[in-house]
Design a protein around this motif. Structure first.
Motif, mmCIF file in Angstrom:
data_model
loop_
_atom_site.group_PDB
_atom_site.id
_atom_site.type_symbol
_atom_site.label_atom_id
_atom_site.label_comp_id
_atom_site.label_asym_id
_atom_site.label_seq_id
_atom_site.Cartn_x
_atom_site.Cartn_y
_atom_site.Cartn_z
ATOM 1 N N GLY A 80 -10.519 1.573 -10.702
ATOM 2 C CA GLY A 80 -10.384 1.816 -9.139
ATOM 3 C C GLY A 80 -9.682 2.885 -8.729
ATOM 4 O O GLY A 80 -9.037 3.851 -9.575
ATOM 5 N N ASP A 81 -9.366 3.156 -7.296
ATOM 6 C CA ASP A 81 -8.913 4.154 -6.677
ATOM 7 C C ASP A 81 -7.194 3.933 -6.719
ATOM 8 O O ASP A 81 -6.819 2.709 -6.675
ATOM 9 N N VAL A 82 -6.546 5.058 -6.891
ATOM 10 C CA VAL A 82 -5.020 4.853 -7.064
ATOM 11 C C VAL A 82 -4.350 6.013 -5.914
ATOM 12 O O VAL A 82 -4.899 6.976 -5.655
ATOM 13 N N GLU A 83 -3.313 5.781 -5.569
ATOM 14 C CA GLU A 83 -2.487 6.568 -4.616
ATOM 15 C C GLU A 83 -0.997 6.808 -5.490
ATOM 16 O O GLU A 83 -0.333 7.739 -4.953
ATOM 17 N N LYS A 92 3.500 -1.026 -4.031
ATOM 18 C CA LYS A 92 2.252 -1.192 -3.662
ATOM 19 C C LYS A 92 1.372 -1.126 -5.056
ATOM 20 O O LYS A 92 0.692 -0.334 -5.352
ATOM 21 N N TYR A 94 -1.285 -2.757 -5.416
ATOM 22 C CA TYR A 94 -2.638 -2.693 -5.338
ATOM 23 C C TYR A 94 -3.347 -1.218 -5.560
ATOM 24 O O TYR A 94 -4.578 -1.171 -5.438
ATOM 25 N N GLU A 95 -2.651 -0.390 -5.550
ATOM 26 C CA GLU A 95 -3.209 0.974 -5.566
ATOM 27 C C GLU A 95 -2.177 1.903 -6.473
ATOM 28 O O GLU A 95 -2.130 3.092 -6.371
ATOM 29 N N SER A 96 -1.791 1.261 -7.685
ATOM 30 C CA SER A 96 -0.779 2.123 -8.522
ATOM 31 C C SER A 96 -1.331 1.614 -9.878
ATOM 32 O O SER A 96 -1.590 0.644 -10.274
ATOM 33 N N ASN A 212 -7.379 12.189 -0.620
ATOM 34 C CA ASN A 212 -7.017 11.293 -2.033
ATOM 35 C C ASN A 212 -8.144 10.977 -2.695
ATOM 36 O O ASN A 212 -8.918 10.159 -2.009
#
Length: 255
Positions: A80-83, A92, A94-96, A212
């Motif tokens: 999945g996508d990560v920030e 966070k 859900y995005e790490s 991103n």
């Protein structure tokens, strides 16, 4: 200008200065974060001396000789996508990619103890400005099901989504999180290492961002829930030139 010129004071002065800094920041208790030690205004978390070169601050192991910080955690995403490269359990998630059991304030203090200088020039999340600060290599270590140990650079676990190419090897930068009226920002939001630029994080991806587009590299990343150790290694370490203690310290000094 140095955030705190810790390395000029010698190690004993650094320890005293750090305790003072911790007490000042901890005057406003951080949000609950069960995996990390609780702090209060009256008593800062002690820096425990293990050997002449090893110290412990909460869950963080500080090696002054190797110029490294080590903390425990786990793989939080395997697709999945990560920030973010890393957040705390209250961040966070859900995005790490990684979830680390370390108090953000202690990570920032540990980097300062190694003599590193932050320089936070970011204004908002996704700011296209290239982050600045002293360089830090980030390594991820784990054991597979057969007990074989693996270690990779953090960049190996990420890839550019539109091209499928791995993130180039590069050091991350110690931007340093901000001190807000409400408290230490990274403590408040749980952000540790940003992939998509974020002034709240303590370290950041130095690559200039237009958008991103980073994702987990599933070919290199172990399965979700795998226990890991993350190693932050200072690349350029200032020489400690004076063993004397500071005559005056200002815990509220700004960058």
């Amino acid at each position: 200008m140095r955030f705190f010129k810790l390395f000029c004071f010698g190690l004993s002065g650094v320890i005293l200065y750090t305790v003072s800094y911790l007490r000042a920041i901890q005057a406003s208790p951080p949000p609950a974060n069960p995996p990390t030690p609780k702090a209060s205004a009256a008593k800062a978390a002690p820096i425990e001396k293990i050997t002449d070169n090893l110290y412990r601050l909460g869950t963080l192991l500080i090696d002054m000789k190797a110029h490294t910080l080590t903390c425990p955690g786990e793989i939080n995403m395997d697709s999945g996508d990560v920030e973010y490269l890393a957040v705390t359990p209250m961040g966070k998630t859900y995005e790490s990619l990684l979830r680390l059991n370390v108090r953000p304030l202690y990570l920032q203090v540990g980097l300062l103890l190694l003599g590193l200088e932050p320089k936070n020039v970011l204004r908002y999340q996704g700011d296209p400005t290239s982050p600045q600060g002293d360089p830090v290599d980030i390594l991820v270590r784990w054991e597979d099901r057969n007990g074989i140990e693996h270690q990779v650079r953090a960049e190996d676990l990420l890839m550019e989504g539109s091209k499928g190419s791995p993130m180039p090897h590069h050091p991350w930068v110690f931007t340093g999180s901000r001190i807000l009226p409400e408290g230490f920002e990274a403590d408040l939001c749980g952000s540790l290492v940003a992939v998509w630029h974020d002034p709240a994080a303590i370290l950041d991806n130095p690559m200039q961002e237009i958008q991103n587009d980073w994702m987990v590299n599933p070919a290199k990343t172990p399965r979700r829930g795998t226990s890991i150790r993350v190693i932050f290694k200072a690349i350029h370490v200032p020489k400690q030139t004076s063993p004397s203690l500071p005559q005056h310290t200002d815990p509220d000094a700004k960058r």
